[in-house]
Design a protein around this motif. Structure first.
Motif, short mmCIF file in Angstrom:
data_model
loop_
_atom_site.label_atom_id
_atom_site.label_comp_id
_atom_site.label_asym_id
_atom_site.label_seq_id
_atom_site.Cartn_x
_atom_site.Cartn_y
_atom_site.Cartn_z
N GLY A 836 0.79 -1.22 0.00
CA GLY A 836 0.00 0.00 0.00
C GLY A 836 0.82 1.27 0.00
N LEU A 837 2.13 1.13 0.07
CA LEU A 837 2.99 2.30 0.02
C LEU A 837 3.09 2.82 -1.42
N PRO A 838 3.46 4.08 -1.60
CA PRO A 838 3.73 4.56 -2.96
C PRO A 838 4.82 3.70 -3.63
N ASN A 839 4.74 3.59 -4.96
CA ASN A 839 5.75 2.82 -5.68
C ASN A 839 6.86 3.74 -6.17
N ARG A 840 7.75 3.16 -6.98
CA ARG A 840 8.92 3.92 -7.42
C ARG A 840 8.52 5.12 -8.27
N ARG A 841 7.51 4.95 -9.10
CA ARG A 841 7.09 6.06 -9.96
C ARG A 841 6.65 7.25 -9.10
N ALA A 842 5.83 6.96 -8.09
CA ALA A 842 5.38 8.04 -7.21
C ALA A 842 6.56 8.64 -6.45
N PHE A 843 7.48 7.77 -6.05
CA PHE A 843 8.65 8.26 -5.30
C PHE A 843 9.50 9.17 -6.18
N ASP A 844 9.69 8.78 -7.46
CA ASP A 844 10.47 9.62 -8.38
C ASP A 844 9.83 11.00 -8.52
N GLU A 845 8.49 11.04 -8.60
CA GLU A 845 7.81 12.32 -8.70
C GLU A 845 8.00 13.15 -7.43
#
Length: 1003
Positions: A836-845
């Motif tokens: 349920g945590l943000p994934n890498r794409r969200a983290f990159d943003e």
């Protein structure tokens, strides 16, 4: 050049004991007389028999730097039977417990059976050919290393001592007790034994001469095969032959139990006019033409233009028994003994210390005397180095021990001026102190850092409390009140135009006609400390060694320019610059010595070139200590012979400029060692196709340089993902997670520190997409959606009269449903389905947004990378379901331990990242430590009995000008350091990563 090797067992106590020739006393007497006459005659005609040396002159063995390896450094066993280097650059070491491949950092050991395909782990010999590496074991097994693994070869059922691939494409096998075999395509073409005329069935070495003749070394003499016929040859005085070598003249050299001989069709003659009575078992001719000899019990011998030199246990050889030798592609000599592996490489600096006769190891200042000698001032006295040796002078001062010398200058009539730490100025003549000058005589202070004999006959003295001019027996003192930048005087120099230059901790000043003018250095990166000066003869330029680099001053227009770190220098503190008269400047630093081109320094100072090329020397280049500055002036000089002398904290050193080549490029090869996909090793091949959903890819690589492997740096580029090269530092691993489907090319290049990058090694791979990741899938889906909408509109038009309200409601419901679907798709695209945590794409943003805010508001950004320790063991021991539950628990623990403004994400696999905006490194360490303890103390008993979990955490803080990629790379470096230090710890990224334990946090 392949090595010669015979087993100690075969040579000394083999089954054919009659192979060792025993000479009677009469025979020995005759041989001794003959040898004496031979020495006299051969000395007149030495050029006939001596080794043909190339233009490269050998250096004394004393100038070789020694490195040692044993089982403690990763060798499988300490007896080194053979050494080889394959074309790509790997070093291979044959031992009785397997063959080891060395990449400069670690040994990879191949033992018997599955590793090497050999019946025994005792490796007798290694043979390099165009088809790969052959390993021969003690049971007669043969295995070839190709395509990253060993392939067993057909053998002859008997132990093999040597393999020779001749110019005709045939293979010759030297066996232990079964003579000589000739093979073609794994079938025996010829078998020569003692009954065929071979002196002994124990054959040790084979070599092919220029005419294609095969020379055969046996336990009872020498043989030669011409065509397929055995031909007799003259015999060596001692018949047991342990080594053969074809030298650079095409001659056959023979290593026997009583020395080295030269063989031809008619005769056997001694190799050297001086007797070498040692039992030889290995031979090597190096690039300079020198001959290296490994012996049974006399250590290592070298025969060169310098004569016969020996290296034994007393000089650092691990053991006296030397069965193998190799010169690698970088010119180093590798020596295999039965006590470990040693590497000899040329170093370009000669060190002198107390053991050599210096008054003290802490050398502080130097003086190149006009008589050719060099004077050394140390913390415990004064020394003189000349052609007659090293002499320590006992300077006698009433009521004092030997003074600490800070400065030296030559006076008239070979007198000497000595500046001390606390005893003022000493006047020395005939090695005796004839006068002492201190504060009582008018000096500002007794601490004399610099002495300058001026052209007008006066003596300028730099003290800790001001500058003094000594003339006609009178001291005239100058301080800040007279215009000096500071009262602490660090250096003095008189330029060609007569100006007196003064260096202080707050800049420099010029004294002209007793008037002091300060030189403004503030524009040169705020340079302050001026440690030394160099004037270019006959020019208008003067160079200053400062705490911000090399500063150039031009007298014509009083302009100042800097050559510092921003202009390419590796270090910013430069002490006493010294020109070698060959176009180079030598720059002492506290981390070694840097050499630059003087002409190039001018081009950089003029703005015609952005960065200067250089060569940097440190302890691995022969310096006993990299610290060259000792708080005194003139820590570097050039003597009358052109030697460059430098002080160090462990004595002093000197070098000749022609011992060095000023280089800035490297062809350092780099190899890919492992290609891991999802934790599984893959065969390294180009155009590899990977399954859809591949989430984690890892490359391990190695730069195959052995001179200073700890200086090797790497950079990588994943074409299709990276926009530019990523500097990895000394990290020999690159990992990628959650790569999108597509075609990629991974490139890696290596270099030694401060040099140009070598050619890259690359491999391409493709990640296949799932069907829904294909463009045509979305095209079809779009078409279907359009058709559906068209049909829907048709239906709406048909029933619009009768069901207007119902149709309006249906349209509203459908629109809302599509909106929810779109929102769900957006959430799925940005969230990890398991945790349920943000994934890498969200983290990159989030990272991009944080860095964008940082450009507007300079607030700190810290990145935490967390990896679950031994997670694979969790899956393997308890199940993947338990592993999934663990990931969920860790994700929840992360949520509980961070703020709402912090941004956690699942990076991939068992790895998580946490972005801490507006948080400095120290606060982030506390957060990370709290998170580590939370995981360590969490009770996982409801998942599995006795189940505990720890995590390793790496942190990095964004520095000014740093991008997100570099921040992530820094955090990754810290994470791998945490794992390398034992896991379950927090490590911050610094110049050298630092581990933060709980106790240190509390403190």
């Amino acid at each position: 050049m392949r090595l010669s090797l015979i087993s100690k067992r075969s040579l000394l106590a083999g089954p054919d004991k009659s192979a060792v020739l025993r000479l009677s006393d009469a025979q020995r007497l005759i041989l001794s007389i003959a040898s004496s006459w031979l020495l006299i005659i051969a000395s007149l005609f030495y050029s006939t028999y001596a080794l043909a040396f190339t233009s490269s002159t050998p250096i004394p063995l004393s100038r070789y730097y020694q490195d040692h390896w044993t089982t403690q450094e990763g060798l499988p066993q300490n007896t080194i039977n053979d050494i080889a280097q394959t074309p790509e650059g790997y070093l291979w070491i044959a031992t009785w417990e397997g063959v080891a491949r060395y990449n400069g950092r670690e040994f990879k050991v191949f033992s018997r059976a599955t590793d090497s395909g050999l019946p025994d782990s005792g490796i007798r010999d290694l043979v390099v050919s165009d088809e790969g590496l052959l390993a021969l074991d003690s049971r007669g097994g043969i295995s070839r290393y190709q395509q990253q693994h060993f392939i067993p070869q057909a053998d002859v059922g008997v132990m093999i001592n040597d393999v020779l691939h001749d110019s005709q494409g045939l293979t010759w096998l030297a066996t232990e007790g079964d003579g000589l075999y000739l093979r073609k395509d794994d079938s025996t073409e010829l078998h020569i034994k003692s009954e065929d005329g071979l002196a002994s069935n124990y054959v040790y070495r084979l070599v092919e001469d220029e005419r294609g003749h095969i020379w055969v070394a046996t336990a009872k003499g020498l043989a030669k095969v011409v065509g397929r016929q055995l031909k007799p040859v003259a015999q060596v005085p001692n018949v047991s032959i342990g080594a053969l070598l074809k030298d650079n003249q095409g001659r056959i050299l023979i290593g026997s139990e009583q020395g080295v001989y030269i063989a031809d069709d008619q005769d056997i003659t001694p190799f050297h006019p001086a007797a070498i009575p040692d039992s030889i078992i290995s031979m090597l001719q190096d690039n300079s033409g020198a001959l290296w000899l490994g012996t049974v019990d006399s250590g290592l011998i070298r025969v060169s233009e310098l004569g016969i030199e020996r290296l034994d246990v007393a000089q650092g050889l691990p053991e006296q028994y030397v069965p193998s030798l190799l010169q690698d592609k970088e010119g180093s000599i590798w020596v295999g003994t039965n006590g470990g592996l040693m590497r000899l490489r040329e170093v370009s600096f000669i060190n002198i210390n107390e053991q050599d006769g210096l008054a003290g190891n802490y050398a502080r200042t130097l003086l190149a005397h006009s008589d050719g000698s060099v004077w050394v001032g140390s913390s415990t006295g004064l020394s003189r180095i000349s052609s007659s040796g090293i002499e320590a002078l006992a300077l006698t001062i009433p009521d004092s021990t030997a003074p600490s010398v800070l400065s030296l200058a030559q006076g008239p009539e070979d007198e000497l001026w000595v500046g001390t730490f606390s005893h003022g100025l000493l006047h020395v003549k005939d090695k005796q102190v004839i006068a002492v000058y201190g504060q009582e005589q008018g000096l500002p202070a007794n601490k004399i850092r610099a002495i300058l004999p001026a052209a007008d006959g006066s003596l300028w003295l730099g003290t800790s409390l001001g500058l003094s001019q000594f003339k006609n027996g009178t001291f005239t003192n100058f301080t800040t009140a007279n215009g000096l930048p500071n009262d602490v005087i660090m250096s003095l120099h008189q330029a060609d135009n007569g100006d007196i230059w003064v260096g202080t901790p707050l800049g420099a000043a010029i004294i002209r006609n007793q008037t002091i003018t300060e030189v403004d250095l503030s524009a040169q990166e705020k340079a302050e400390f001026v440690f030394g000066f160099y004037s270019e003869p006959g020019s208008e330029y003067l160079w200053l060694g400062t705490d911000r680099g090399l500063v150039r001053y031009r007298t014509q227009d009083n302009s100042v320019a800097l050559v510092g770190i921003a202009q390419g220098l590796p270090l910013e503190k430069i002490f006493q610059p010294v020109a070698d008269g060959k176009g180079s400047l030598w720059l002492p630093t506290n981390k070694g010595v840097t050499r630059v081109s003087l002409a190039e320094a001018h081009r950089v100072a003029d703005g015609k070139k952005k960065a200067i090329k250089f060569t940097h020397y440190g302890e691995k280049d022969g310096l006993t200590s990299s610290q060259t500055y000792s708080g005194a002036s003139n820590n570097a000089v050039m003597d009358n012979a052109g030697n460059i002398w430098l002080t160090t904290a462990l004595g002093m050193m000197y070098t000749q400029p022609n011992w060095h080549t000023l280089t800035s490029s490297s062809d350092l090869p780099v190899v890919l060692e492992t290609f891991m996909v999802g934790g599984e090793a893959q065969v390294i091949k180009d155009k590899t196709v990977l399954d859809a959903g591949t989430s984690r890819i890892q490359f391990n690589y190695a730069g195959l340089g052995y001179v200073v492997p700890e200086r090797i740096q790497y950079r990588t580029l994943l074409v299709g993902f990276d926009k530019d090269w990523v500097n990895r530092g000394q990290q020999a691993i690159a990992e990628y997670t959650n790569l999108a489907p597509g075609h990629y090319v991974f490139k890696v290049a290596a270099r030694y520190s401060y040099q140009d990058w070598g050619p890259p090694t690359q491999v391409s791979f493709t990640i296949l997409p799932f069907i829904w990741q294909l463009p045509f899938f979305w095209s079809i889906l779009a078409c279907l959606l359009v058709i559906s909408l068209w049909l829907l509109m048709r239906m709406r038009l048909r029933f619009i009269r009768y069901h207007a309200q119902e149709l309006e409601r249906q349209v509203a419901d459908k629109t809302q449903e599509l909106k929810h679907q779109a929102q769900a798709f957006a959430r799925q695209a940005r969230a990890d389905s398991l945790t349920g945590l943000p994934n890498r794409r969200a983290f990159d943003e989030a990272m991009a947004s944080a860095f964008s805010r940082a450009e507007r508001t300079p607030l700190p950004i810290t990145l935490v990378v967390l990896d679950i320790d031994h997670f694979k063991l969790v899956n393997d021991t308890w199940s993947h379901e338990v592993g999934d539950q663990v990931l969920k628990v860790v994700a929840e623990l992360i949520r509980n331990e961070i703020r709402e403004v912090d941004f956690p994400a699942r990076w991939g696999g068992e790895e998580f990242t946490i972005l801490l905006p507006n948080t400095d490194l120290m606060t982030s360490v506390l957060v990370a430590e709290r998170l580590r303890e939370s995981v360590m103390e969490h009770d996982f008993g409801y998942l599995a009995a006795d189940f505990k979990l720890t995590v390793s955490i790496g942190l990095a803080e964004a520095a000014p000008g740093m991008d997100a990629v570099q921040l992530l790379a820094n955090a990754d470096v810290a994470l791998y350091q945490a794992k390398g230090q034992g896991r379950n710890r927090v490590v911050t990224f610094m110049t050298e990563p630092t581990t933060m334990s709980q106790s240190s946090v509390n403190e």
